[in-house]
Every structure is written in C-alpha cells, then in structure tokens.
Design a protein around this motif. Structure first.
Motif, PDB file in Angstrom:
ATOM      1  N   ASP A 162      69.192  39.014  64.460  1.00  0.00           N
ATOM      2  CA  ASP A 162      68.728  40.413  64.414  1.00  0.00           C
ATOM      3  C   ASP A 162      68.903  41.146  65.746  1.00  0.00           C
ATOM      4  OD1 ASP A 162      67.967  39.767  61.848  1.00  0.00           O
ATOM      5  OD2 ASP A 162      65.892  40.464  62.038  1.00  0.00           O
ATOM      6  N   PHE A 163      68.806  40.427  66.879  1.00  0.00           N
ATOM      7  CA  PHE A 163      68.690  41.150  68.154  1.00  0.00           C
ATOM      8  C   PHE A 163      69.694  40.805  69.241  1.00  0.00           C
ATOM      9  CE2 PHE A 163      64.398  41.580  66.298  1.00  0.00           C
ATOM     10  CZ  PHE A 163      64.370  42.964  66.238  1.00  0.00           C
ATOM     11  N   GLU A 164      70.650  39.934  68.971  1.00  0.00           N
ATOM     12  CA  GLU A 164      71.622  39.617  70.014  1.00  0.00           C
ATOM     13  C   GLU A 164      72.347  40.891  70.439  1.00  0.00           C
ATOM     14  OE1 GLU A 164      74.788  36.864  69.032  1.00  0.00           O
ATOM     15  OE2 GLU A 164      74.917  36.289  71.148  1.00  0.00           O
ATOM     16  N   GLY A 165      72.389  41.117  71.747  1.00  0.00           N
ATOM     17  CA  GLY A 165      73.048  42.312  72.270  1.00  0.00           C
ATOM     18  C   GLY A 165      72.164  43.554  72.257  1.00  0.00           C
ATOM     19  N   ARG A 166      70.945  43.428  71.735  1.00  0.00           N
ATOM     20  CA  ARG A 166      70.079  44.617  71.617  1.00  0.00           C
ATOM     21  C   ARG A 166      68.808  44.521  72.443  1.00  0.00           C
ATOM     22  NH1 ARG A 166      70.164  45.851  65.238  1.00  0.00           N
ATOM     23  NH2 ARG A 166      69.133  47.719  66.014  1.00  0.00           N
ATOM     24  N   ILE A 167      68.515  43.321  72.966  1.00  0.00           N
ATOM     25  CA  ILE A 167      67.331  43.171  73.821  1.00  0.00           C
ATOM     26  C   ILE A 167      67.705  42.333  75.049  1.00  0.00           C
ATOM     27  CG2 ILE A 167      65.703  43.397  71.910  1.00  0.00           C
ATOM     28  CD1 ILE A 167      65.334  40.380  71.901  1.00  0.00           C
ATOM     29  N   ASP A 168      66.841  42.307  76.043  1.00  0.00           N
ATOM     30  CA  ASP A 168      67.190  41.658  77.318  1.00  0.00           C
ATOM     31  C   ASP A 168      67.230  40.142  77.231  1.00  0.00           C
ATOM     32  OD1 ASP A 168      67.041  44.110  79.205  1.00  0.00           O
ATOM     33  OD2 ASP A 168      65.223  44.218  77.985  1.00  0.00           O
ATOM     34  N   CYS A 169      66.287  39.569  76.491  1.00  0.00           N
ATOM     35  CA  CYS A 169      66.171  38.110  76.535  1.00  0.00           C
ATOM     36  C   CYS A 169      65.567  37.552  75.250  1.00  0.00           C
ATOM     37  CB  CYS A 169      65.268  37.757  77.731  1.00  0.00           C
ATOM     38  SG  CYS A 169      64.808  36.028  77.877  1.00  0.00           S
ATOM     39  N   ILE A 170      66.080  36.410  74.834  1.00  0.00           N
ATOM     40  CA  ILE A 170      65.475  35.690  73.701  1.00  0.00           C
ATOM     41  C   ILE A 170      65.142  34.284  74.178  1.00  0.00           C
ATOM     42  CG2 ILE A 170      65.786  34.815  71.350  1.00  0.00           C
ATOM     43  CD1 ILE A 170      67.928  36.962  70.905  1.00  0.00           C
ATOM     44  N   ILE A 171      63.909  33.891  73.994  1.00  0.00           N
ATOM     45  CA  ILE A 171      63.535  32.516  74.327  1.00  0.00           C
ATOM     46  C   ILE A 171      63.779  31.640  73.106  1.00  0.00           C
ATOM     47  CG2 ILE A 171      61.651  30.953  74.935  1.00  0.00           C
ATOM     48  CD1 ILE A 171      60.424  33.190  76.587  1.00  0.00           C
ATOM     49  N   GLU A 172      64.558  30.596  73.323  1.00  0.00           N
ATOM     50  CA  GLU A 172      64.800  29.635  72.244  1.00  0.00           C
ATOM     51  C   GLU A 172      63.736  28.550  72.335  1.00  0.00           C
ATOM     52  OE1 GLU A 172      68.680  27.778  72.232  1.00  0.00           O
ATOM     53  OE2 GLU A 172      68.155  26.566  70.482  1.00  0.00           O
ATOM     54  N   GLY A 173      62.751  28.633  71.423  1.00  0.00           N
ATOM     55  CA  GLY A 173      61.734  27.583  71.335  1.00  0.00           C
ATOM     56  C   GLY A 173      61.955  26.895  70.004  1.00  0.00           C
ATOM     57  N   GLY A 174      60.992  26.139  69.551  1.00  0.00           N
ATOM     58  CA  GLY A 174      61.151  25.481  68.250  1.00  0.00           C
ATOM     59  C   GLY A 174      60.891  26.450  67.110  1.00  0.00           C
ATOM     60  N   ASP A 175      60.892  25.914  65.900  1.00  0.00           N
ATOM     61  CA  ASP A 175      60.568  26.732  64.732  1.00  0.00           C
ATOM     62  C   ASP A 175      59.069  27.032  64.711  1.00  0.00           C
ATOM     63  OD1 ASP A 175      63.172  26.193  64.199  1.00  0.00           O
ATOM     64  OD2 ASP A 175      62.804  24.964  62.418  1.00  0.00           O
ATOM     65  N   SER A 176      58.711  28.157  64.102  1.00  0.00           N
ATOM     66  CA  SER A 176      57.286  28.501  64.007  1.00  0.00           C
ATOM     67  C   SER A 176      56.581  27.521  63.075  1.00  0.00           C
ATOM     68  CB  SER A 176      57.126  29.925  63.482  1.00  0.00           C
ATOM     69  OG  SER A 176      57.694  30.837  64.394  1.00  0.00           O
ATOM     70  N   MET A 177      55.457  27.015  63.541  1.00  0.00           N
ATOM     71  CA  MET A 177      54.684  26.011  62.807  1.00  0.00           C
ATOM     72  C   MET A 177      54.123  26.543  61.492  1.00  0.00           C
ATOM     73  SD  MET A 177      53.917  22.968  63.782  1.00  0.00           S
ATOM     74  CE  MET A 177      52.236  22.767  63.104  1.00  0.00           C
ATOM     75  N   ILE A 178      53.559  27.742  61.558  1.00  0.00           N
ATOM     76  CA  ILE A 178      52.861  28.273  60.377  1.00  0.00           C
ATOM     77  C   ILE A 178      53.828  29.029  59.475  1.00  0.00           C
ATOM     78  CG2 ILE A 178      51.021  29.845  59.624  1.00  0.00           C
ATOM     79  CD1 ILE A 178      49.494  29.023  62.148  1.00  0.00           C
ATOM     80  N   GLY A 179      54.634  29.888  60.045  1.00  0.00           N
ATOM     81  CA  GLY A 179      55.686  30.543  59.268  1.00  0.00           C
ATOM     82  C   GLY A 179      55.297  31.884  58.672  1.00  0.00           C
ATOM     83  N   LEU A 180      54.014  32.204  58.635  1.00  0.00           N
ATOM     84  CA  LEU A 180      53.560  33.535  58.199  1.00  0.00           C
ATOM     85  C   LEU A 180      52.753  34.142  59.346  1.00  0.00           C
ATOM     86  CD1 LEU A 180      52.246  32.862  54.575  1.00  0.00           C
ATOM     87  CD2 LEU A 180      54.498  33.712  55.254  1.00  0.00           C
ATOM     88  N   GLU A 181      52.670  35.464  59.365  1.00  0.00           N
ATOM     89  CA  GLU A 181      52.011  36.137  60.473  1.00  0.00           C
ATOM     90  C   GLU A 181      50.497  35.892  60.490  1.00  0.00           C
ATOM     91  OE1 GLU A 181      53.730  37.474  58.084  1.00  0.00           O
ATOM     92  OE2 GLU A 181      55.447  38.569  58.889  1.00  0.00           O
ATOM     93  N   SER A 182      49.902  36.296  61.610  1.00  0.00           N
ATOM     94  CA  SER A 182      48.465  36.106  61.789  1.00  0.00           C
ATOM     95  C   SER A 182      47.651  36.926  60.783  1.00  0.00           C
ATOM     96  CB  SER A 182      48.072  36.527  63.211  1.00  0.00           C
ATOM     97  OG  SER A 182      48.317  37.913  63.396  1.00  0.00           O
ATOM     98  N   THR A 183      46.429  36.473  60.592  1.00  0.00           N
ATOM     99  CA  THR A 183      45.438  37.230  59.818  1.00  0.00           C
ATOM    100  C   THR A 183      44.982  38.404  60.675  1.00  0.00           C
ATOM    101  OG1 THR A 183      44.703  35.170  58.825  1.00  0.00           O
ATOM    102  CG2 THR A 183      43.149  37.025  58.739  1.00  0.00           C
ATOM    103  N   VAL A 184      44.882  39.591  60.090  1.00  0.00           N
ATOM    104  CA  VAL A 184      44.381  40.741  60.848  1.00  0.00           C
ATOM    105  C   VAL A 184      43.048  41.204  60.235  1.00  0.00           C
ATOM    106  CG1 VAL A 184      44.867  43.076  61.709  1.00  0.00           C
ATOM    107  CG2 VAL A 184      46.769  41.475  61.344  1.00  0.00           C
TER     108      VAL A 184
END
Ligand code: TXA
Ligand code: MG
Length: 329
Positions: A162-184
């Motif tokens: 989605d963002f290569e070439g469009r933002i300054d930096c992407i940190i490559e970490g592992g996959d997200s553990m939960i996979g869905l966004e936080s409860t608000v």
C-alpha cells in the motif's frame, strides 16, 4: 519518495534502528510500524503538519480522527483532561494491549489528530517494536496502515504493497498477533459506550464497566446524527472481491458454503472458500485472506460466520462491513 525499510527484531528491537525510525518521526516524517493488532501508520502526535500527511497517504477523510499511541499510563494526563478513575483501572488491566479509549482532550493535541473533536483516543500497544519506538519518539498518532477503505495490514508485505514510495519508512516486524484492530470505548459518555469491538472483548470490559453499552447502542435513535465514532460511517475492510458471509449453525454453514461455491464456479467465477476454524485463527488471518483474494484475482470470497462471544463480536463486525451479501444457512 524512497521508502526506507528497517527490519527489526520483535523479541529484542535493535536500539540503533529504533532511534533511526524515531528520528524520522521527530523530524515530521511518516513511519509504518507493527503492533499486536494491525500495522499502524505513524507521525508525531504533536505535529499537525506531519499528521496531515497521514490523511493524504491513506486517502482518509479528514473528519475521521486518529488514535494516539503511548508507551506509559502517565501519558494520558498529558493528552487528556478530567480523566475518570476508570481510565486508570482499564489501563492497569488491559495495557499494554488492544484497548483504546476516548477521553476529553486537552489543548496540546492538534486538531489534525482529533479531526477537531473535543476528545482524543489513546492506546498503549503491547508490541515491543511499537513500544520502543514510542518511548524514543514520544506519543505517535497512527491509524491502521492501509489505504482508506481497504483491509487493514497485518503483515509487512501488506504495508509495502500500500505505501512503498509514499511514506518515509516502513518497519518490517513480524505478523500481527491478533489481526483485528483494538477495541474502542468512549469514556466521555455515561455510561461508557463500545464504539468498535476489537481485541479486548465486551465480556472482559463488563467486569470493569458493568453498565457499558454495546455497539448497537450507537444505532439507537438518540445517538444517531451525532458522529460519536466518526469511523463508523465509512466503508471498511473491503477487498475488491465480493465477500459472501454465511451465517447459521456450523454443519449447515459448511454445506451452504459448498453449495454457493459450486454456484459461483458454475458461473465461471474464481472462488475462495475460507475454512471454518478457531476464532483466534479467523481473527489473525481474516485481513490477509481478503488481501490475498485480491492479489490472486478471486471474484468472490465465501466466509463462515462465527458466534459473537469474545473476539467473535469483532470478527462479525468486520465481516458484516466487508460483506456484499449475507446468506443465512
Ligand atoms: O488496533 C488499532 O486500533 C490500530 C493500531 C494501529 O493501533 N489502529 C486503528 O486506527 O485501527 P484506525 O484509525 O484505523 O481506527 C481508529 C478508530 C476509528 O474508527 C476512529 O473513528 C476512532 O477510532 N476514533 C479515533 N479518535 C476518536 C475520537 N476522539 N472519538 C471517537 N472515535 C475516535
Ligand atoms: Mg483503520
């Protein structure tokens, strides 16, 4: 723009790389980073100009506010005023973790972050890279790191796409553990209201807020018209493929899914059928399946519903928003 990719070890984040990413944030740049829920697209929460770039990069409507990510409980007192006691209780129980709450904001938070609302959403993520980055850079405003309207990113590759070439930096970490966004949860209303189901369940929250109002309260007539969770009114999480959600009893769901599969195959469509599995697995892989469906050119994705207990409420919330068709088995 050249996007810097920093591969960082989630177990033991390398200090020099964290400092490099933090420096970009402090200088008004954008850094995508992993969290336990989904990847975030971050800017300094105190830099309105930098935050505006997030909206541009995502194509996000300007009236949809961002979550401010902090690395310790005390930061809430820098960002918010009239903080109720329950905020500290919830933080003690659920932070670091997938819970965001909305408080009355104080003047220090720029309007760009809160979309001019008088409130601010705050969360302390548990991912080590995220925590280290926030500690080094200060509070970070970040929405999910996806083009607006598309499924959230749960892998580095999704963010790169989605963002290569469009933002300054992407940190490559592992996959997200939960996979869905936080409860608000909104704590500026009495009683508090669940604005978005997510990684912390309604059942867990009820132990601390027995009178918490469910997400359906938002649709009750007295609340309609007031955009209390501005994100709600936008289309979300949709892949290009048609998402067909099949709800009902487990055995019937499986046979209905097979039936639908042959119907669509018969029409010459490319069909992906998502397996029936444990809810935590569904949560973890859902957005990845949506994205894969698009990259592999599927016409439709058939997904089974789950019961709405625990993380199931969040899964069904995302599925219903993504679905073009809901079939009762
Ligand atoms: O897990 C998450 O929450 C991820 C990671 C990156 O932390 N972030 C995330 O951000 O999902 P986003 O922007 O995709 O969703 C934030 C939601 C939106 O629905 C927004 O409308 C709501 O939180 N929100 C933010 N500030 C708010 C406020 N002051 N009042 C009400 N709702 C708010
Ligand atoms: Mg989002």
């Amino acid at each position: 723009m050249e996007t810097l990719v920093l591969k960082i070890d989630e177990e033991n984040p390398e200090g020099d790389k964290i400092r490099e990413a933090a420096e970009i944030i402090r200088n008004g740049g954008l850094v995508a980073f992993p969290t336990e829920t989904v990847y975030g697209l971050g800017a300094s929460a105190f830099n309105g100009v930098a935050v505006r770039k997030i909206f541009e990069a995502k194509g996000r409507p300007g009236d949809n506010p961002l979550i401010v990510h902090v690395s310790n409980q005390e930061s809430i007192y820098d960002l918010a005023r009239d903080v109720p006691g329950i905020a500290r209780e919830l933080a003690t129980e659920f932070w670091p973790g997938p819970l965001t709450y909305v408080l009355k904001k104080n003047g220090i938070v720029p309007d760009e972050v809160t979309a001019k609302l008088d409130s601010v959403a705050v969360r302390m993520p548990s991912n080590n890279i995220a925590l280290a980055l926030i500690k080094e850079a200060g509070p970070i405003a970040a929405p999910s790191a996806n083009i607006s309207g598309k499924p959230s990113a749960t892998k580095f590759e999704h963010v790169l796409h989605d963002f290569e070439g469009r933002i300054d930096c992407i940190i490559e970490g592992g996959d997200s553990m939960i996979g869905l966004e936080s409860t608000v949860v909104s704590l500026i209303r009495t009683p508090p209201v669940l604005l978005r189901p997510g990684g912390i369940s309604l059942e867990q929250l009820r132990k601390f807020i027995p009178d918490i109002r469910g997400h359906e309260a938002l649709f009750a007539s007295n609340l309609i018209g007031k955009p209390i969770c501005p994100g709600m009114k936008y289309k979300h999480y949709s892949p290009d493929a048609l998402v067909i959600l099949v709800e009902g009893e487990k055995e019937r769901v499986e046979s209905k899914m097979r039936e639908l599969e042959s119907v669509y195959l018969g029409k010459g469509k490319k069909v992906y059928v998502m397996g029936v599995s444990e809810k935590v697995e569904v949560a973890r892989h859902l957005f990845g399946v949506f994205r894969e469906g698009d990259s592999k050119g599927y016409d439709c994705i058939i997904v089974p519903g789950v019961d709405e207990k625990g993380i199931g409420l969040a899964i069904m919330n995302r599925l219903r928003k993504a679905a073009s068709e809901i079939v009762k088995a």
